[in-house]
Design a protein around this motif. Structure first.
Motif, short mmCIF file in Angstrom:
data_model
loop_
_atom_site.label_atom_id
_atom_site.label_comp_id
_atom_site.label_asym_id
_atom_site.label_seq_id
_atom_site.Cartn_x
_atom_site.Cartn_y
_atom_site.Cartn_z
N GLN A 3 0.83 -1.19 0.00
CA GLN A 3 0.00 0.00 0.00
C GLN A 3 0.86 1.24 0.00
O GLN A 3 1.99 1.25 0.47
CB GLN A 3 -0.91 0.03 1.23
N ASP A 15 -4.06 1.22 -2.01
CA ASP A 15 -3.81 1.37 -3.45
C ASP A 15 -5.13 1.56 -4.18
O ASP A 15 -6.20 1.18 -3.70
CB ASP A 15 -3.05 0.16 -3.98
N THR A 16 -5.06 2.15 -5.35
CA THR A 16 -6.27 2.54 -6.09
C THR A 16 -7.13 1.34 -6.47
O THR A 16 -8.36 1.45 -6.49
CB THR A 16 -5.88 3.32 -7.35
N SER A 17 -6.53 0.21 -6.77
CA SER A 17 -7.33 -0.95 -7.16
C SER A 17 -8.20 -1.43 -6.01
O SER A 17 -9.36 -1.82 -6.21
CB SER A 17 -6.43 -2.09 -7.64
N ALA A 18 -7.66 -1.37 -4.78
CA ALA A 18 -8.45 -1.78 -3.61
C ALA A 18 -9.61 -0.83 -3.39
O ALA A 18 -10.72 -1.24 -3.04
CB ALA A 18 -7.55 -1.83 -2.37
N ARG A 20 -11.12 1.01 -5.72
CA ARG A 20 -12.12 0.82 -6.80
C ARG A 20 -12.92 -0.46 -6.57
O ARG A 20 -14.12 -0.51 -6.86
CB ARG A 20 -11.43 0.80 -8.15
N ASP A 21 -12.28 -1.50 -6.04
CA ASP A 21 -13.01 -2.73 -5.73
C ASP A 21 -14.06 -2.47 -4.65
O ASP A 21 -15.19 -2.96 -4.73
CB ASP A 21 -12.04 -3.81 -5.25
N LYS A 24 -17.05 -0.59 -6.02
CA LYS A 24 -18.00 -1.47 -6.71
C LYS A 24 -18.94 -2.14 -5.72
O LYS A 24 -20.13 -2.28 -5.97
CB LYS A 24 -17.23 -2.53 -7.52
N GLU A 47 -13.46 8.71 -7.66
CA GLU A 47 -12.58 8.64 -8.83
C GLU A 47 -11.72 9.90 -8.95
O GLU A 47 -10.51 9.80 -9.23
CB GLU A 47 -13.42 8.44 -10.09
N LEU A 50 -8.92 9.68 -6.44
CA LEU A 50 -7.88 8.74 -6.86
C LEU A 50 -7.02 9.31 -7.99
O LEU A 50 -5.84 8.98 -8.11
CB LEU A 50 -8.52 7.43 -7.32
#
Length: 413
Positions: A3, A15-18, A20-21, A24, A47, A50
């Motif tokens: 992270q 981190d950005t992927s976490a 965005r998950d 969702k 968004e 981020l």
């Protein structure tokens, strides 16, 4: 390190992927999926944050880019961003209160800000040193007990932490009141007291009793405070907590089943399941709905909150009286109602002031026998077989409700 250790306030940005998950998951939940505006606001602000554009998240920018408003639109006449942010903030709190979501990455929206914060629930921040303390895999920080306690608290989002503190306050109040009530009931009179008769629709119920509280939210989406500076936004008012504690006491000797919810967490179907106790007025949508056809009710006219007598020819009313305008309250007014609601088919008890001081004063009337007996002097002898509603006045001294005074009582079948 998996992270990025970027701090925003006292939160750690994963981190950005976490993020965005997690976004969702939130957007798929009924709290957001069943609305048009709330997911748009949440998705846009997350968004943009981020992407590094948090500094651009202003009311007008969001109104234009997220909600399609004209660049020169009047934000005062069209407060879509403020009202949406307030509701999104409340729904995020509701989402994370559910134990099914414990351990998920936390997305929160601070009061007075449109910039979301992201928090990894497994990592806390040492408020004294600013160092990160890992809670993963049972790791124990080598700090003093005081530091550990602060670190643990830092891992909770502020609204959740505030909720935990209010629950602790309410628990202590209930324990003290239960003990006092039990001592006062060692010798049970053969003839039911007025207090027992008043609460009989609740204590004799076979179904679950619902205690429904409002959540204080200011119309312009700014943080409200009590006279001593305690924040109210999105949290419970201490007056409502006191009222809740007092109104649960009569149910305890009967061992009755009950639940405590906010007005946004319950619908019409749940209100039909058993007796309901409504606490608070303008911050409780169910109080406003059920009292709209009663002899006494609440109205909001030209930014003035007032209590009205709908049966009087001149439609008399009572409004807040201030010692210092909008700063130091002098008098508040409240309604006490004990009715059989024809819409839900259930008994309903309402304890609601224009502000919290009025609510607290009204709760004294239905908690202390002397005050209740005084109120019932203005009611017929068979009052417990009728619908009953009363108007209560209280002088406010240094932010605290004084003794209640009964101004009017109405009964009907």
């Amino acid at each position: 390190m998996p992270q990025s250790e970027k701090e925003a306030g006292h939160s750690l940005v994963p981190d950005t992927s976490a993020v965005r998950d997690q976004l969702k998951r939130l957007l798929a939940h009924p709290l957001f999926a069943n609305s048009k505006r709330y997911p748009v606001f949440l998705a846009y602000t997350v968004e943009q944050t981020l992407l590094g554009n948090a500094g651009e998240l202003k009311e007008r920018t969001i109104g234009v880019e997220a909600f399609g408003r004209e660049p020169n639109y009047d934000v005062n006449l069209d407060p879509v961003v403020r009202t949406t942010a307030a509701e999104v903030r409340k729904r995020l709190i509701q989402y994370y209160y559910n134990t099914d979501h414990f351990g998920e990455l936390i997305v929160e929206l601070s009061v007075g800000s449109y910039v979301p914060l992201f928090r990894d629930p497994t990592v806390s921040v040492n408020l004294e040193s600013g160092s990160l303390v890992s809670q993963r895999n049972g790791a124990t920080p080598q700090d003093s007990p005081i530091t550990e306690s602060k670190s643990a608290e830092a891992a909770l989002p502020p609204p959740v932490l505030a909720r935990h503190r209010w629950i602790s306050i309410a628990t202590l109040l209930l324990l003290a009141l239960f003990a006092g009530f039990g001592m006062g009931r060692i010798q049970i009179p053969r003839k039911p007291s007025n207090l027992e008769r008043f609460w009989e629709p609740v204590t004799a119920a076979s179904g679950k009793v619902t205690y429904c509280l409002g959540q204080p939210i200011d119309a312009v989406d700014r943080e409200r405070t009590t006279p001593n500076g305690m924040p109210l936004y999105g949290r419970l008012d201490v007056s409502d907590v006191i009222t809740l504690a007092r109104s649960i006491v009569p149910l305890v000797p009967k061992g009755g089943d009950f639940r405590v919810v906010s007005d946004s967490e319950i619908g019409y179907t749940q209100l039909r399941e058993g007796p309901v106790v409504l606490i608070g007025a303008f911050d409780n949508v169910w109080t406003m709905r059920i009292t709209q056809n009663l002899p006494f009710g609440f109205e909001y006219d030209s930014q003035v909150r007032r209590l009205v007598d709908r049966k009087s020819p001149e439609k008399r009313f009572w409004t807040l009286q201030w010692q210092v305008p909008y700063t130091k309250l002098a008098k508040d007014y409240a309604i006490i109602a004990r009715i059989h609601d024809r819409v839900t088919g259930q008994p309903v008890i309402i304890i609601a002031g224009i502000l919290g001081e009025g609510t607290e004063a009204a709760s004294e009337v239905v908690f202390k026998p002397a005050y209740l007996d005084e109120m019932l002097k203005q009611a017929p002898k068979n009052w417990d077989q009728l619908n009953l509603e009363a108007v209560i006045e209280t002088n406010v001294i240094e932010g605290h409700a004084g003794p209640p005074t009964v101004l009017a009582v109405e009964t009907w079948r």
